[in-house]
Design an enzyme around this catalytic site. Structure first.
Site, mmCIF file in Angstrom:
data_model
loop_
_atom_site.group_PDB
_atom_site.id
_atom_site.type_symbol
_atom_site.label_atom_id
_atom_site.label_comp_id
_atom_site.label_asym_id
_atom_site.label_seq_id
_atom_site.Cartn_x
_atom_site.Cartn_y
_atom_site.Cartn_z
ATOM 1 N N LEU A 237 -7.289 -15.154 -11.168
ATOM 2 C CA LEU A 237 -7.457 -14.441 -9.737
ATOM 3 C C LEU A 237 -7.947 -13.007 -9.824
ATOM 4 C CD1 LEU A 237 -6.050 -14.273 -6.786
ATOM 5 C CD2 LEU A 237 -4.417 -13.007 -7.719
ATOM 6 N N SER B 256 -4.645 3.510 2.853
ATOM 7 C CA SER B 256 -5.745 3.605 3.738
ATOM 8 C C SER B 256 -6.156 5.103 3.666
ATOM 9 C CB SER B 256 -5.443 3.189 5.351
ATOM 10 O OG SER B 256 -4.654 4.257 5.793
ATOM 11 N N HIS C 64 8.868 1.445 -0.218
ATOM 12 C CA HIS C 64 7.363 1.248 -0.890
ATOM 13 C C HIS C 64 7.897 0.645 -2.539
ATOM 14 C CE1 HIS C 64 5.463 3.304 2.209
ATOM 15 N NE2 HIS C 64 6.035 4.498 1.928
ATOM 16 N N ASP D 174 2.544 -4.264 5.504
ATOM 17 C CA ASP D 174 2.957 -3.039 6.424
ATOM 18 C C ASP D 174 4.625 -3.340 6.485
ATOM 19 O OD1 ASP D 174 2.758 -1.069 7.882
ATOM 20 O OD2 ASP D 174 2.001 -1.821 9.706
HETATM 21 C C1 IPE Z 1 -2.064 -0.029 7.268
HETATM 22 O O1 IPE Z 1 -0.788 0.367 7.595
HETATM 23 C C2 IPE Z 1 -2.389 0.569 5.783
HETATM 24 C C3 IPE Z 1 -1.747 -0.122 4.796
HETATM 25 C C4 IPE Z 1 -1.076 -1.175 4.721
HETATM 26 C C5 IPE Z 1 -1.815 0.605 3.570
HETATM 27 P P1 IPE Z 1 -0.335 1.508 8.357
HETATM 28 O O2 IPE Z 1 1.039 1.482 8.646
HETATM 29 O O3 IPE Z 1 -1.056 2.616 7.850
HETATM 30 O O4 IPE Z 1 -1.088 1.218 9.840
HETATM 31 P P2 IPE Z 1 -0.775 1.748 11.312
HETATM 32 O O5 IPE Z 1 -0.513 3.213 11.158
HETATM 33 O O6 IPE Z 1 0.404 0.872 11.530
HETATM 34 O O7 IPE Z 1 -1.908 1.165 12.122
HETATM 35 C C1 IPE Z 2 2.969 0.186 4.428
HETATM 36 O O1 IPE Z 2 4.232 0.259 4.928
HETATM 37 C C2 IPE Z 2 2.700 0.565 3.008
HETATM 38 C C3 IPE Z 2 1.615 1.619 3.273
HETATM 39 C C4 IPE Z 2 1.208 1.993 4.512
HETATM 40 C C5 IPE Z 2 1.323 2.598 2.363
HETATM 41 P P1 IPE Z 2 4.506 1.329 6.046
HETATM 42 O O2 IPE Z 2 4.764 2.901 4.969
HETATM 43 O O3 IPE Z 2 3.443 1.953 7.020
HETATM 44 O O4 IPE Z 2 6.007 1.261 6.756
HETATM 45 P P2 IPE Z 2 6.373 1.315 8.433
HETATM 46 O O5 IPE Z 2 5.063 0.748 8.867
HETATM 47 O O6 IPE Z 2 6.422 2.862 8.599
HETATM 48 O O7 IPE Z 2 7.208 0.542 8.432
HETATM 49 MG MG MG Z 3 3.156 1.111 8.651
#
Ligand code: IPE
Ligand code: IPE
Ligand code: MG
Length: 257
Positions: free
Chosen positions: A136, A70, A42, A25
């Site tokens: 792995l 997700s 990303h 995240d």
């Molecule tokens: C969780 O991160 C999903 C992934 C890392 C793929 P999100 O950024 O989507 O989750 P929330 O919204 O903070 O709960």
């Molecule tokens: C996690 O990073 C990657 C995915 C959920 C695909 P985020 O895109 O959720 O990054 P933040 O949480 O907005 O910083």
């Molecule tokens: Mg996020």
């Protein structure tokens, strides 16, 4: 097999987690801090994936499950979802060689049938190409939801029961664990979440029952070797009791399957 020289170099003890799961995240915040578009975060995150996958393999960790997308992430703006899918396609195309070099077997969990057809094809190719790799196991959670996986497992079990192949009285924790998409992998010993959020966001709800949690403020694109080693050392310093009284070190829990 653990790599003894690497363990020594990183001052790690021999008992590593068998299975590490990561909620990757903070990509968006990483980009925002740099006044870049979210997709740049990303893209930078893909470099962290490459480094952590290679290191996990070298250390002798058996399975690494990465929360990449997700079911809730489908709610994001169409442009971001589209760009994420493009990035996934690029990753799959460019990484197969690297996975093969490192003896990494690619697997997935989640509703991959929801992904664009061309991504499904790339996934199938990469899974097929690495199927013989015995190092792995890299598990990508794609269009994954812990609740949806439990619901799917329940439907499968109910079908068996309806067909007369299973007595409902015989349904145990093992029945459920074996119907989940993670059935092939060891217990999740360690969960890492980057970017400092204290929630599981619908990840591996059943599987995290006795996992150790390591939450770091580091944003995923900044999460590299030293951060992963820190998480492993943190894990190695934990006393795992599994509800008992004795201190149990490392991954010895075997009740669920
Ligand atoms: C969780 O991160 C999903 C992934 C890392 C793929 P999100 O950024 O989507 O989750 P929330 O919204 O903070 O709960
Ligand atoms: C996690 O990073 C990657 C995915 C959920 C695909 P985020 O895109 O959720 O990054 P933040 O949480 O907005 O910083
Ligand atoms: Mg996020």
């Amino acid at each position: 097999m653990n790599n003894a020289a690497l363990l020594k170099r990183y001052r790690l003890k021999p008992h590593l987690p068998r299975h590490v799961a990561i909620i990757m995240d903070g990509n968006g915040r990483w980009a925002k801090k740099r006044r870049l578009p979210r997709i740049a975060g990303h893209r930078a995150g893909a470099h962290s994936i490459r480094e952590i996958v290679r290191l996990s393999g070298e250390l002798g960790i058996e399975a690494l499950t990465l929360y990449a997308f997700s079911t809730e992430n489908w709610k994001r703006p169409k442009t971001e979802v589209g760009l994420l899918m493009q990035l996934l396609k690029q990753y799959l195309r460019s990484e197969v060689e690297e996975l093969l070099r490192n003896n990494v077997q690619l697997r997935t969990i989640g509703n991959t049938e929801d992904l664009p057809a061309e991504i499904q094809r790339e996934l199938e190719k990469a899974i097929h190409a690495t199927a013989h790799c015995a190092g792995l196991r890299l598990v990508l959670a794609l269009s994954y939801s812990g609740r949806a996986d439990l619901a799917r497992a329940a439907r499968e079990i109910a079908k068996e029961a309806k067909a007369g192949k299973l007595d409902p009285a015989d349904i145990t924790e093992k029945t459920i664990a074996q119907a989940l998409s993670t059935a092939d992998f060891p217990e999740v010993d360690l969960l890492i979440r980057t970017s400092g959020e204290f929630r599981v966001s619908n990840f591996l709800l059943w599987e995290l029952a006795y996992s150790e949690f390591h939450i770091t403020k580091t944003l995923w694109p900044d999460f590299r070797t030293p951060h992963f080693i820190r998480a492993l050392r943190d894990f190695q310093g934990r006393q795992r009791r599994f509800g008992g009284v004795e201190s149990i070190v490392g991954s010895v829990m075997s009740w669920a399957r």
